[in-house]
Design a protein around this motif. Sequence first.
Motif, PDB file in Angstrom:
ATOM      1  N   GLY A   1       0.782  -1.232   0.000  1.00 55.99           N
ATOM      2  CA  GLY A   1       0.000   0.000   0.000  1.00 55.99           C
ATOM      3  C   GLY A   1       0.812   1.279   0.000  1.00 55.99           C
ATOM      4  N   LYS A   2       2.142   1.160  -0.165  1.00 58.22           N
ATOM      5  CA  LYS A   2       2.952   2.382  -0.180  1.00 58.22           C
ATOM      6  C   LYS A   2       2.785   3.111  -1.514  1.00 58.22           C
ATOM      7  N   ARG A   3       3.030   4.420  -1.480  1.00 57.53           N
ATOM      8  CA  ARG A   3       3.011   5.179  -2.730  1.00 57.53           C
ATOM      9  C   ARG A   3       4.389   5.053  -3.380  1.00 57.53           C
ATOM     10  N   VAL A   4       4.429   4.448  -4.555  1.00 61.39           N
ATOM     11  CA  VAL A   4       5.700   4.171  -5.214  1.00 61.39           C
ATOM     12  C   VAL A   4       5.807   5.027  -6.477  1.00 61.39           C
ATOM     13  N   VAL A   5       6.862   5.851  -6.532  1.00 58.74           N
ATOM     14  CA  VAL A   5       7.055   6.754  -7.669  1.00 58.74           C
ATOM     15  C   VAL A   5       8.056   6.139  -8.639  1.00 58.74           C
ATOM     16  N   ALA A   6       7.650   6.059  -9.913  1.00 54.54           N
ATOM     17  CA  ALA A   6       8.559   5.555 -10.946  1.00 54.54           C
ATOM     18  C   ALA A   6       9.303   6.734 -11.547  1.00 54.54           C
ATOM     19  N   MET A   7      10.628   6.727 -11.402  1.00 51.82           N
ATOM     20  CA  MET A   7      11.429   7.807 -11.982  1.00 51.82           C
ATOM     21  C   MET A   7      12.090   7.250 -13.241  1.00 51.82           C
ATOM     22  N   VAL A   8      11.598   7.663 -14.414  1.00 56.27           N
ATOM     23  CA  VAL A   8      12.124   7.065 -15.645  1.00 56.27           C
ATOM     24  C   VAL A   8      13.217   7.925 -16.258  1.00 56.27           C
ATOM     25  N   ALA A   9      14.285   7.253 -16.659  1.00 62.92           N
ATOM     26  CA  ALA A   9      15.450   7.917 -17.236  1.00 62.92           C
ATOM     27  C   ALA A   9      15.097   8.486 -18.613  1.00 62.92           C
ATOM     28  N   PRO A  10      15.805   9.531 -19.025  1.00 66.79           N
ATOM     29  CA  PRO A  10      15.514  10.140 -20.333  1.00 66.79           C
ATOM     30  C   PRO A  10      15.652   9.152 -21.501  1.00 66.79           C
ATOM     31  N   SER A  11      16.472   8.110 -21.313  1.00 64.12           N
ATOM     32  CA  SER A  11      16.691   7.162 -22.406  1.00 64.12           C
ATOM     33  C   SER A  11      15.466   6.300 -22.691  1.00 64.12           C
ATOM     34  N   ILE A  12      14.349   6.524 -22.004  1.00 70.87           N
ATOM     35  CA  ILE A  12      13.135   5.741 -22.249  1.00 70.87           C
ATOM     36  C   ILE A  12      12.558   6.017 -23.640  1.00 70.87           C
ATOM     37  N   GLU A  13      12.878   7.192 -24.162  1.00 74.02           N
ATOM     38  CA  GLU A  13      12.416   7.560 -25.510  1.00 74.02           C
ATOM     39  C   GLU A  13      12.758   6.460 -26.522  1.00 74.02           C
TER      40      GLU A  13
ATOM     41  N   GLN B   1       1.744   7.547 -22.539  1.00 76.64           N
ATOM     42  CA  GLN B   1       1.175   6.196 -22.432  1.00 76.64           C
ATOM     43  C   GLN B   1       1.953   5.352 -21.423  1.00 76.64           C
ATOM     44  N   VAL B   2       3.280   5.537 -21.403  1.00 76.99           N
ATOM     45  CA  VAL B   2       4.096   4.828 -20.405  1.00 76.99           C
ATOM     46  C   VAL B   2       3.654   5.246 -19.004  1.00 76.99           C
ATOM     47  N   ALA B   3       3.412   6.539 -18.818  1.00 80.92           N
ATOM     48  CA  ALA B   3       2.987   7.048 -17.504  1.00 80.92           C
ATOM     49  C   ALA B   3       1.663   6.395 -17.085  1.00 80.92           C
ATOM     50  N   GLU B   4       0.737   6.273 -18.038  1.00 80.79           N
ATOM     51  CA  GLU B   4      -0.555   5.659 -17.731  1.00 80.79           C
ATOM     52  C   GLU B   4      -0.363   4.168 -17.412  1.00 80.79           C
ATOM     53  N   GLY B   5       0.509   3.507 -18.173  1.00 79.26           N
ATOM     54  CA  GLY B   5       0.795   2.090 -17.924  1.00 79.26           C
ATOM     55  C   GLY B   5       1.367   1.882 -16.528  1.00 79.26           C
ATOM     56  N   LEU B   6       2.261   2.789 -16.116  1.00 84.89           N
ATOM     57  CA  LEU B   6       2.863   2.681 -14.785  1.00 84.89           C
ATOM     58  C   LEU B   6       1.794   2.870 -13.708  1.00 84.89           C
ATOM     59  N   ARG B   7       0.894   3.826 -13.950  1.00 82.24           N
ATOM     60  CA  ARG B   7      -0.163   4.103 -12.974  1.00 82.24           C
ATOM     61  C   ARG B   7      -1.075   2.878 -12.836  1.00 82.24           C
ATOM     62  N   ARG B   8      -1.430   2.284 -13.977  1.00 80.97           N
ATOM     63  CA  ARG B   8      -2.331   1.130 -13.940  1.00 80.97           C
ATOM     64  C   ARG B   8      -1.678  -0.108 -13.331  1.00 80.97           C
ATOM     65  N   SER B   9      -0.333  -0.143 -13.322  1.00 83.51           N
ATOM     66  CA  SER B   9       0.317  -1.332 -12.784  1.00 83.51           C
ATOM     67  C   SER B   9       0.788  -1.096 -11.344  1.00 83.51           C
ATOM     68  N   GLY B  10       0.262  -0.078 -10.695  1.00 86.55           N
ATOM     69  CA  GLY B  10       0.491   0.055  -9.264  1.00 86.55           C
ATOM     70  C   GLY B  10       1.348   1.212  -8.812  1.00 86.55           C
ATOM     71  N   PHE B  11       2.098   1.853  -9.725  1.00 84.77           N
ATOM     72  CA  PHE B  11       2.898   3.009  -9.305  1.00 84.77           C
ATOM     73  C   PHE B  11       1.953   4.178  -9.028  1.00 84.77           C
ATOM     74  N   SER B  12       2.287   5.007  -8.044  1.00 79.94           N
ATOM     75  CA  SER B  12       1.399   6.123  -7.735  1.00 79.94           C
ATOM     76  C   SER B  12       1.559   7.223  -8.777  1.00 79.94           C
ATOM     77  N   SER B  13       2.769   7.394  -9.291  1.00 80.05           N
ATOM     78  CA  SER B  13       2.963   8.392 -10.338  1.00 80.05           C
ATOM     79  C   SER B  13       4.284   8.133 -11.057  1.00 80.05           C
ATOM     80  N   MET B  14       4.449   8.831 -12.191  1.00 82.45           N
ATOM     81  CA  MET B  14       5.709   8.745 -12.912  1.00 82.45           C
ATOM     82  C   MET B  14       6.378  10.107 -12.875  1.00 82.45           C
ATOM     83  N   MET B  15       7.684  10.084 -12.764  1.00 77.26           N
ATOM     84  CA  MET B  15       8.420  11.342 -12.795  1.00 77.26           C
ATOM     85  C   MET B  15       9.542  11.199 -13.809  1.00 77.26           C
ATOM     86  N   GLU B  16       9.742  12.240 -14.612  1.00 76.49           N
ATOM     87  CA  GLU B  16      10.844  12.196 -15.567  1.00 76.49           C
ATOM     88  C   GLU B  16      12.146  12.511 -14.840  1.00 76.49           C
ATOM     89  N   VAL B  17      13.136  11.643 -14.974  1.00 81.94           N
ATOM     90  CA  VAL B  17      14.446  11.942 -14.399  1.00 81.94           C
ATOM     91  C   VAL B  17      15.052  13.154 -15.121  1.00 81.94           C
TER      92      VAL B  17
END
Lengths: 468, 93
Positions: free
Chosen positions: A222-234, A243-259
């Motif tokens: 139940g923790k809030r887990v933030v996905a910090m994605v590296a710029p090389s994700i492009e 869409q990646v951000a939405e995928g992360l949200r749907r798979s349990g991450f609380s939010s996505m942040m761009e590194v």
Amino acid sequence: MTNDASRIQRELSVRVIRDFIEGTLEENIDRIPIELRPKGGDFSRCCVYKDRAVLKYRLMAILGFRVEDEADETLRPSDYLKLPRPNHTGPVLSVCPVACERCVKSRYLVTNACRGCFARPCTFVCPRQAITVSEHQSTIDPKKCVDCGKCMQVCPYHAIIRVPIPCEEACPVGAITKAEDGSERIDEEKCISCGKCLKACPFSAVMECSQILDVLQAISSGKRVVAMVAPSIEGQFPGTLEQVAEGLRRSGFSSMMEVALGAELTAQNEALEFVERMEKGEPLMTSSCCPACVEAVKRHVPDLLPRVSSTPSPMRYAAQLAKERDPECVTVFIGPCVAKRKEAQNAPNVDFVMTFEELGAWFAAHEIDLAALEGTPFEREASAHARNFAHGCGVTAAVLDEAGTEGSKIDGKYIDGLTPKTMMLLKMYAKGKLPGNFLEMMACEGGCVGGPCVLAKPSGAAAKLMKK
Amino acid sequence: MDNAKKFKVEICLGTTCYVLGAAELAELEEYLPEELADRVDVCGCNCLGLCKNRNFGSAPFVRVDGKEILAKASIDSIIECLKRKLGEVKNDQ
């Protein structure tokens, strides 16, 4: 790049993540090696039993345990699930002795393409008289051979080849060598965690200790887990960053942040630091964002260490931003890099690290079809030059941009991938024997987009297909 | 030959297929032999739904000509399938 080795690793990760979500991991994990290599089925090593043994160790690494730490051989993967979680403070790479092929010592070899010719240039060029001809065939005496390779160059039939040890060849710092039993060992004092051996070994005997299970447990508790994605994700996934951000949200991450948001701060502060250092009369400053390069300097070129920028890496800044917004959150850096796992151990704000390969398995296990999702718009997009940190020379470009009028003073140079040769260059920079006053150092050729744990080659061919 | 029909190769770019190898199949066009180069239309498609029911081990999937499904597809296996199809067309003529 996809091959049988990376494929099986991804398939195992998909299974582990999927079983965890379904609550069946403890029940199913011991079956996985047998299901993948059933009796009478195909095998890749000598038999299904050896394949299964290696798969067991791969599972151990996916669960976060080092193969070298196996104290009790009777433990099954399900037993490791019941053990306390490893604290992830040690080395991030390990060599599985069962999987290691014990490649023959690197050497030159005369193949049967040798015609036993009349001129015999190989025997003349050899400085140690190690080559003799008998029964129309040259042979090299391994006791006399000094691995100079001259015979290979002069043979008119290209009959002499060099048999390398792929992992040793790939290591830029000579950290992986043979133990007495012939299997490879990583010298932790020398290792810079760049992950080149991991990709080079054709038997995939080098494994990385994953933190997938820690991330899954954090989310399920139940923790809030933030996905910090590296710029090389492009270009890594068939979909947009939204869409990646939405995928992360749907798979349990609380939010996505761009590194890349962290990269903006790195660029600003590195530019300031550069100006300051130059005013003090220093001859050179290097970038600090590539953790494998920073380790390489620390461990192998200590004279260059005073020249390494002290500005924190984009990952550290991004994690700091995430914790300022939500001090209770768990931060997970997601990138193409093995060395970031090591860097994160000393970065208090970074809790866990995942790779793009693992994120791919994560999406597959959660049955998330990125291309079909509506994207989540961002609060604020990172600037283009910060996103460009992932490409070779991108850091220099961003620092130049930030330096403004001071930018004209920057004479940028670039280390495009660590190899024994570029390690020599670093030593020359340390002695002040090379021109330039800003040195961007990247352990992977082409920058982070060429990292060891990318899902797709940087060409972005798949992304283009999707647009068709 | 000019108006000869083109074979459609649909590479599943659903996440499972993508992760288990489809990312590289996207480069198929660069590997096509001469005889096939202008007879093939390569495109990506949304998830074909074949990876469900724990069948993900057979990914990546590719659909050739709208009908034939290749499991565990590789650039070689796609080219082999296309050559076979080209042979069938020639025999019909």
